[in-house]
Design a protein around this motif. Sequence first.
Motif, PDB file in Angstrom:
ATOM      1  N   PRO B  89      32.127 -16.059 -15.425  1.00 19.17           N
ATOM      2  CA  PRO B  89      32.529 -16.500 -16.759  1.00 19.17           C
ATOM      3  C   PRO B  89      33.932 -16.017 -17.121  1.00 19.17           C
ATOM      4  O   PRO B  89      34.418 -15.048 -16.548  1.00 19.17           O
ATOM      5  CB  PRO B  89      31.486 -15.858 -17.681  1.00 19.17           C
ATOM      6  CG  PRO B  89      30.675 -14.936 -16.860  1.00 19.17           C
ATOM      7  CD  PRO B  89      31.192 -14.932 -15.464  1.00 19.17           C
ATOM      8  N   GLY B  90      34.560 -16.684 -18.062  1.00 20.64           N
ATOM      9  CA  GLY B  90      35.883 -16.251 -18.498  1.00 20.64           C
ATOM     10  C   GLY B  90      36.407 -17.112 -19.623  1.00 20.64           C
ATOM     11  O   GLY B  90      35.932 -18.222 -19.841  1.00 20.64           O
ATOM     12  N   ILE B  91      37.385 -16.586 -20.356  1.00 14.35           N
ATOM     13  CA  ILE B  91      38.006 -17.363 -21.423  1.00 14.35           C
ATOM     14  C   ILE B  91      39.376 -17.840 -20.946  1.00 14.35           C
ATOM     15  O   ILE B  91      40.191 -17.047 -20.483  1.00 14.35           O
ATOM     16  CB  ILE B  91      38.151 -16.529 -22.719  1.00 14.35           C
ATOM     17  CG1 ILE B  91      36.763 -16.130 -23.239  1.00 14.35           C
ATOM     18  CG2 ILE B  91      38.899 -17.326 -23.775  1.00 14.35           C
ATOM     19  CD1 ILE B  91      36.784 -15.335 -24.516  1.00 14.35           C
ATOM     20  N   VAL B  92      39.594 -19.141 -21.030  1.00 16.49           N
ATOM     21  CA  VAL B  92      40.819 -19.744 -20.535  1.00 16.49           C
ATOM     22  C   VAL B  92      41.628 -20.287 -21.715  1.00 16.49           C
ATOM     23  O   VAL B  92      41.072 -20.872 -22.633  1.00 16.49           O
ATOM     24  CB  VAL B  92      40.482 -20.892 -19.553  1.00 16.49           C
ATOM     25  CG1 VAL B  92      41.724 -21.680 -19.185  1.00 16.49           C
ATOM     26  CG2 VAL B  92      39.795 -20.361 -18.310  1.00 16.49           C
ATOM     27  N   ALA B  93      42.947 -20.066 -21.671  1.00 15.54           N
ATOM     28  CA  ALA B  93      43.817 -20.658 -22.698  1.00 15.54           C
ATOM     29  C   ALA B  93      44.152 -22.081 -22.280  1.00 15.54           C
ATOM     30  O   ALA B  93      44.761 -22.302 -21.245  1.00 15.54           O
ATOM     31  CB  ALA B  93      45.087 -19.840 -22.839  1.00 15.54           C
ATOM     32  N   SER B 119      34.243 -23.746 -27.008  1.00 15.17           N
ATOM     33  CA  SER B 119      35.532 -23.400 -27.614  1.00 15.17           C
ATOM     34  C   SER B 119      35.358 -22.200 -28.538  1.00 15.17           C
ATOM     35  O   SER B 119      34.479 -22.182 -29.388  1.00 15.17           O
ATOM     36  CB  SER B 119      36.131 -24.593 -28.360  1.00 15.17           C
ATOM     37  OG  SER B 119      35.147 -25.288 -29.063  1.00 15.17           O
ATOM     38  N   VAL B 120      36.187 -21.182 -28.314  1.00 16.82           N
ATOM     39  CA  VAL B 120      36.059 -19.938 -29.061  1.00 16.82           C
ATOM     40  C   VAL B 120      37.030 -19.910 -30.242  1.00 16.82           C
ATOM     41  O   VAL B 120      36.685 -19.483 -31.328  1.00 16.82           O
ATOM     42  CB  VAL B 120      36.299 -18.720 -28.142  1.00 16.82           C
ATOM     43  CG1 VAL B 120      36.216 -17.425 -28.927  1.00 16.82           C
ATOM     44  CG2 VAL B 120      35.280 -18.703 -27.018  1.00 16.82           C
ATOM     45  N   PHE B 130      41.184 -21.864 -26.995  1.00 14.69           N
ATOM     46  CA  PHE B 130      40.599 -20.885 -26.083  1.00 14.69           C
ATOM     47  C   PHE B 130      39.171 -21.286 -25.775  1.00 14.69           C
ATOM     48  O   PHE B 130      38.342 -21.403 -26.677  1.00 14.69           O
ATOM     49  CB  PHE B 130      40.680 -19.483 -26.679  1.00 14.69           C
ATOM     50  CG  PHE B 130      42.092 -19.026 -26.838  1.00 14.69           C
ATOM     51  CD1 PHE B 130      42.791 -18.527 -25.752  1.00 14.69           C
ATOM     52  CD2 PHE B 130      42.741 -19.154 -28.053  1.00 14.69           C
ATOM     53  CE1 PHE B 130      44.110 -18.141 -25.882  1.00 14.69           C
ATOM     54  CE2 PHE B 130      44.069 -18.769 -28.189  1.00 14.69           C
ATOM     55  CZ  PHE B 130      44.748 -18.265 -27.109  1.00 14.69           C
ATOM     56  N   HIS B 132      35.663 -20.769 -23.522  1.00 14.94           N
ATOM     57  CA  HIS B 132      34.865 -19.912 -22.656  1.00 14.94           C
ATOM     58  C   HIS B 132      34.147 -20.779 -21.628  1.00 14.94           C
ATOM     59  O   HIS B 132      33.457 -21.726 -21.990  1.00 14.94           O
ATOM     60  CB  HIS B 132      33.843 -19.120 -23.479  1.00 14.94           C
ATOM     61  CG  HIS B 132      33.030 -18.181 -22.658  1.00 14.94           C
ATOM     62  ND1 HIS B 132      31.851 -18.573 -22.071  1.00 14.94           N
ATOM     63  CD2 HIS B 132      33.227 -16.895 -22.299  1.00 14.94           C
ATOM     64  CE1 HIS B 132      31.377 -17.540 -21.385  1.00 14.94           C
ATOM     65  NE2 HIS B 132      32.186 -16.524 -21.512  1.00 14.94           N
ATOM     66  N   PHE B 133      34.348 -20.461 -20.353  1.00 13.88           N
ATOM     67  CA  PHE B 133      33.684 -21.200 -19.280  1.00 13.88           C
ATOM     68  C   PHE B 133      32.544 -20.354 -18.726  1.00 13.88           C
ATOM     69  O   PHE B 133      32.699 -19.148 -18.554  1.00 13.88           O
ATOM     70  CB  PHE B 133      34.664 -21.499 -18.134  1.00 13.88           C
ATOM     71  CG  PHE B 133      35.587 -22.640 -18.418  1.00 13.88           C
ATOM     72  CD1 PHE B 133      36.730 -22.451 -19.187  1.00 13.88           C
ATOM     73  CD2 PHE B 133      35.313 -23.910 -17.923  1.00 13.88           C
ATOM     74  CE1 PHE B 133      37.591 -23.494 -19.453  1.00 13.88           C
ATOM     75  CE2 PHE B 133      36.172 -24.963 -18.189  1.00 13.88           C
ATOM     76  CZ  PHE B 133      37.320 -24.757 -18.949  1.00 13.88           C
ATOM     77  N   VAL B 136      34.201 -20.229 -13.987  1.00 12.40           N
ATOM     78  CA  VAL B 136      35.568 -20.669 -13.707  1.00 12.40           C
ATOM     79  C   VAL B 136      35.796 -20.619 -12.206  1.00 12.40           C
ATOM     80  O   VAL B 136      35.927 -19.550 -11.632  1.00 12.40           O
ATOM     81  CB  VAL B 136      36.626 -19.750 -14.374  1.00 12.40           C
ATOM     82  CG1 VAL B 136      37.950 -20.472 -14.499  1.00 12.40           C
ATOM     83  CG2 VAL B 136      36.158 -19.270 -15.723  1.00 12.40           C
ATOM     84  N   VAL B 139      41.121 -22.121 -12.534  1.00 10.89           N
ATOM     85  CA  VAL B 139      41.621 -22.313 -13.893  1.00 10.89           C
ATOM     86  C   VAL B 139      42.406 -23.618 -14.039  1.00 10.89           C
ATOM     87  O   VAL B 139      42.165 -24.431 -14.934  1.00 10.89           O
ATOM     88  CB  VAL B 139      42.499 -21.117 -14.331  1.00 10.89           C
ATOM     89  CG1 VAL B 139      43.081 -21.356 -15.704  1.00 10.89           C
ATOM     90  CG2 VAL B 139      41.677 -19.841 -14.338  1.00 10.89           C
TER      91      VAL B 139
END
Lengths: 118, 159
Positions: B89-93, B119-120, B130, B132-133, B136, B139
């Motif tokens: 998991p991770g948060i991507v811009a 979407s965060v 931002f 959250h996946f 990932v 990216v």
Amino acid sequence: MQVPYLLDVLVSVLLLLGLFFLLTGTFGLLRLRDVYARMHATSKSTTFGVAGVVLASLLYLRYLGLSSGLKESLIVLFLFLTAPVGAHMIARAAYRAGVSLWQGGVVDDFKKWLDENR
Amino acid sequence: MVTRFFLNVILALAWCLLQDEISLRQMVIGFLVGLLAMLFFPRSFHQERRYFRKAALSVRLVFFFVKELLIANWTVVRQVLALKLAIRPGIVAYPLSLQNDVLITLLANMITLTPGTLSVEVSPDRQFLFIHFLDVADVEEEIRLIKDGFERHLLLIAQ
């Protein structure tokens, strides 16, 4: 009242499909490690699961003439309108409250951006 | 813009509720009656360039969205039920091309409804979304998929 065989099968399949998604959602909730990942399991599978169950009820009750199906349609409509907003707000609130990501995560661009803009 | 099409759909739905019958036939009739009603309003009220083209694009977007929904749901079910939990998991811009608030909201909500993405936050300058996946893999690839999918559809409507 006698219900045609085909409708019976269709309603059963929809119910089972809906319940499968709901069960998967619950399973994911128990299994995944942090708030953010859990939101994926619950908010999405639930939308699909409830939609399946409601659709089954719509078909069945409409056939029996007990309901016009309008209420069921409204349930699905409002579910799809509110579910993403709720999930987004929970995730956002969690992040702002400082709930950290599970350490197995790979990227956190948001944190980087917050650090740069403070 | 999209709002006009939504207004028309809402009018069609209201028509269906009045008829106490939701069917394709009543939807079409309601849509046409709603369209007719909108024509009687002052132009400034429903001013819209290339209205029919946008309405058609919106319908296409709905079908595209349902397709994405089905695929993504299946992916998440597989990930959750897999014997070994193999997620990263991770948060991507995500760099936004859209500038319109309504369309950004629509994009964010569609991303949230699609399983596997959530979407965060939207940056106040509308530069980034931002996301959250749940997993990932790559990216660049994930960003490209949304750019060529949902956002391309919305950009066409925004034109």
